[in-house]
Design a protein around this motif. Structure first.
Motif, PDB file in Angstrom:
ATOM      1  N   CYS A 182      21.765  48.804  23.717  1.00 50.79           N
ATOM      2  CA  CYS A 182      20.785  46.933  23.734  1.00 50.79           C
ATOM      3  C   CYS A 182      19.104  46.912  23.453  1.00 50.79           C
ATOM      4  O   CYS A 182      19.373  46.636  22.872  1.00 50.79           O
ATOM      5  CB  CYS A 182      21.111  46.305  24.989  1.00 50.79           C
ATOM      6  N   ASP A 183      19.062  48.202  25.339  1.00 50.51           N
ATOM      7  CA  ASP A 183      17.226  47.951  24.634  1.00 50.51           C
ATOM      8  C   ASP A 183      16.491  49.007  23.362  1.00 50.51           C
ATOM      9  O   ASP A 183      15.804  48.014  23.315  1.00 50.51           O
ATOM     10  CB  ASP A 183      17.326  48.632  26.024  1.00 50.51           C
ATOM     11  N   LEU A 184      17.634  49.780  23.171  1.00 47.28           N
ATOM     12  CA  LEU A 184      16.904  50.630  22.146  1.00 47.28           C
ATOM     13  C   LEU A 184      16.995  49.435  21.128  1.00 47.28           C
ATOM     14  O   LEU A 184      15.729  49.487  20.174  1.00 47.28           O
ATOM     15  CB  LEU A 184      17.844  51.869  21.776  1.00 47.28           C
ATOM     16  N   GLU A 185      18.216  49.030  21.108  1.00 53.83           N
ATOM     17  CA  GLU A 185      18.001  48.301  19.529  1.00 53.83           C
ATOM     18  C   GLU A 185      16.837  46.876  19.751  1.00 53.83           C
ATOM     19  O   GLU A 185      16.643  46.499  18.468  1.00 53.83           O
ATOM     20  CB  GLU A 185      19.545  47.184  19.830  1.00 53.83           C
ATOM     21  N   GLU A 186      16.837  46.266  20.697  1.00 48.72           N
ATOM     22  CA  GLU A 186      15.677  45.889  21.326  1.00 48.72           C
ATOM     23  C   GLU A 186      13.818  45.700  20.294  1.00 48.72           C
ATOM     24  O   GLU A 186      13.684  45.221  20.028  1.00 48.72           O
ATOM     25  CB  GLU A 186      15.924  44.648  22.391  1.00 48.72           C
ATOM     26  N   GLY A 220      14.015  48.355  18.506  1.00 50.81           N
ATOM     27  CA  GLY A 220      13.511  48.483  16.463  1.00 50.81           C
ATOM     28  C   GLY A 220      13.774  49.927  17.182  1.00 50.81           C
ATOM     29  O   GLY A 220      13.969  50.472  15.752  1.00 50.81           O
ATOM     30  N   ILE A 221      15.119  50.581  17.684  1.00 51.97           N
ATOM     31  CA  ILE A 221      15.127  51.476  17.267  1.00 51.97           C
ATOM     32  C   ILE A 221      16.619  51.686  17.564  1.00 51.97           C
ATOM     33  O   ILE A 221      17.552  51.634  18.182  1.00 51.97           O
ATOM     34  CB  ILE A 221      14.952  52.798  18.767  1.00 51.97           C
ATOM     35  N   SER A 222      17.286  52.843  15.881  1.00 53.88           N
ATOM     36  CA  SER A 222      18.277  52.574  15.900  1.00 53.88           C
ATOM     37  C   SER A 222      18.661  54.428  16.328  1.00 53.88           C
ATOM     38  O   SER A 222      18.904  54.868  15.468  1.00 53.88           O
ATOM     39  CB  SER A 222      19.026  53.081  14.990  1.00 53.88           C
ATOM     40  N   ALA A 223      19.129  54.904  17.151  1.00 53.06           N
ATOM     41  CA  ALA A 223      19.880  56.148  17.591  1.00 53.06           C
ATOM     42  C   ALA A 223      20.937  55.506  18.179  1.00 53.06           C
ATOM     43  O   ALA A 223      21.445  54.779  19.218  1.00 53.06           O
ATOM     44  CB  ALA A 223      18.525  56.229  19.048  1.00 53.06           C
ATOM     45  N   GLU A 224      22.150  57.094  18.361  1.00 55.17           N
ATOM     46  CA  GLU A 224      22.885  57.123  18.742  1.00 55.17           C
ATOM     47  C   GLU A 224      22.131  57.489  20.684  1.00 55.17           C
ATOM     48  O   GLU A 224      21.407  58.471  20.478  1.00 55.17           O
ATOM     49  CB  GLU A 224      24.028  58.441  18.409  1.00 55.17           C
ATOM     50  N   VAL A 225      23.582  56.973  21.815  1.00 55.36           N
ATOM     51  CA  VAL A 225      23.375  57.233  22.455  1.00 55.36           C
ATOM     52  C   VAL A 225      24.654  58.369  22.611  1.00 55.36           C
ATOM     53  O   VAL A 225      25.782  57.889  22.712  1.00 55.36           O
ATOM     54  CB  VAL A 225      23.173  56.794  23.442  1.00 55.36           C
ATOM     55  N   VAL A 226      23.999  59.468  23.544  1.00 59.77           N
ATOM     56  CA  VAL A 226      25.039  60.806  23.870  1.00 59.77           C
ATOM     57  C   VAL A 226      25.055  61.612  25.372  1.00 59.77           C
ATOM     58  O   VAL A 226      23.849  61.888  25.587  1.00 59.77           O
ATOM     59  CB  VAL A 226      25.072  62.000  22.736  1.00 59.77           C
ATOM     60  N   ARG A 227      25.624  60.961  26.286  1.00 65.99           N
ATOM     61  CA  ARG A 227      26.017  62.144  27.393  1.00 65.99           C
ATOM     62  C   ARG A 227      26.514  63.168  27.522  1.00 65.99           C
ATOM     63  O   ARG A 227      28.245  63.144  26.908  1.00 65.99           O
ATOM     64  CB  ARG A 227      26.630  60.837  28.294  1.00 65.99           C
ATOM     65  N   ILE A 228      25.689  63.962  27.855  1.00 66.67           N
ATOM     66  CA  ILE A 228      25.893  65.348  27.994  1.00 66.67           C
ATOM     67  C   ILE A 228      26.934  66.093  28.867  1.00 66.67           C
ATOM     68  O   ILE A 228      26.518  64.790  30.036  1.00 66.67           O
ATOM     69  CB  ILE A 228      24.892  66.478  28.218  1.00 66.67           C
ATOM     70  N   GLU A 229      27.886  66.450  28.932  1.00 67.43           N
ATOM     71  CA  GLU A 229      28.970  66.870  30.358  1.00 67.43           C
ATOM     72  C   GLU A 229      27.521  67.555  31.327  1.00 67.43           C
ATOM     73  O   GLU A 229      26.827  68.544  30.761  1.00 67.43           O
ATOM     74  CB  GLU A 229      30.171  67.924  29.996  1.00 67.43           C
ATOM     75  N   GLY A 230      28.818  67.481  32.361  1.00 62.86           N
ATOM     76  CA  GLY A 230      27.588  68.509  33.497  1.00 62.86           C
ATOM     77  C   GLY A 230      27.743  69.509  32.898  1.00 62.86           C
ATOM     78  O   GLY A 230      29.009  70.233  32.588  1.00 62.86           O
ATOM     79  N   TYR A 231      26.734  70.357  33.777  1.00 64.02           N
ATOM     80  CA  TYR A 231      26.742  71.860  33.638  1.00 64.02           C
ATOM     81  C   TYR A 231      28.440  72.713  34.902  1.00 64.02           C
ATOM     82  O   TYR A 231      28.222  71.656  36.379  1.00 64.02           O
ATOM     83  CB  TYR A 231      24.998  72.729  34.138  1.00 64.02           C
ATOM     84  N   SER A 232      29.044  73.265  34.413  1.00 62.77           N
ATOM     85  CA  SER A 232      30.301  74.300  35.531  1.00 62.77           C
ATOM     86  C   SER A 232      30.083  75.112  35.490  1.00 62.77           C
ATOM     87  O   SER A 232      30.554  75.640  36.153  1.00 62.77           O
ATOM     88  CB  SER A 232      31.474  73.874  34.605  1.00 62.77           C
ATOM     89  N   GLY A 233      28.964  75.986  35.740  1.00 63.64           N
ATOM     90  CA  GLY A 233      28.640  77.393  36.028  1.00 63.64           C
ATOM     91  C   GLY A 233      28.140  77.197  37.690  1.00 63.64           C
ATOM     92  O   GLY A 233      28.088  76.211  38.361  1.00 63.64           O
ATOM     93  N   GLU A 234      28.410  78.419  37.441  1.00 60.87           N
ATOM     94  CA  GLU A 234      27.616  78.554  39.134  1.00 60.87           C
ATOM     95  C   GLU A 234      26.270  78.432  39.303  1.00 60.87           C
ATOM     96  O   GLU A 234      25.213  78.807  38.456  1.00 60.87           O
ATOM     97  CB  GLU A 234      27.946  80.758  39.811  1.00 60.87           C
TER      98      GLU A 234
END
Length: 148
Positions: free
Chosen positions: A102-106, A108-122
């Motif tokens: 919503c803040d992006l839209e307000e 004037g930014i039209s970007a997709e928001v993607v959450r990256i999964e957590g790192y599972s390595g050691e």
């Protein structure tokens, strides 16, 4: 050309940061990274590493095409300038995705928001945990030295 923006504090770089940036980079053609300014970090302890040094370290990472410090007054300023197609969030970043959209839209930014999964390595995957381990180990060494 698909532009990706990743953001973060990047205080004490660790494998989790690298994973976040590598996964972000896979989503497009250019990865722009916005590093939080020292004075803007309020959701956790202030960074140990000064912002200019954090910027320099992030700039040197292979997945990163462009890195810059964020604005001290308007978090959307660099995003408006970059005009990304996608903004990635780390698994533990405090942003509420719906509010951010919503803040992006307000703004004037039209970007997709993607959450990256957590790192599972050691290994160490948290700046806070790295600092905690440094303190534990150094305090133990100091105690051992004082009993000699």
């Amino acid at each position: 050309m698909k532009r990706i923006v990743a953001t973060g504090t990047f205080d004490i770089l660790h494998p989790g940061h690298i994973y976040y940036l590598e996964e972000s980079r896979k989503l497009g053609d250019e990865l722009h990274v916005i590093i939080a300014r020292d004075e803007n970090v309020r959701h956790k302890p202030k960074p140990v590493i000064p912002e200019q040094q954090r910027l320099r370290m992030v700039q040197s990472l292979k997945p990163v095409d462009y890195a810059r410090l964020g604005s001290t007054t308007d978090i959307f300023e660099p995003i408006r300038e970059i005009q990304p197609d996608i903004i990635t969030l780390g698994f533990n970043q405090f942003f509420n995705e719906e509010k951010l959209k919503c803040d992006l839209e307000e703004n004037g930014i039209s970007a997709e928001v993607v959450r990256i999964e957590g790192y599972s390595g050691e290994g160490f995957c948290s700046s806070r945990n790295i600092m905690k381990q440094i303190l534990i180990r150094r305090c133990k060494e100091l105690q051992d030295d004082s009993t000699d």
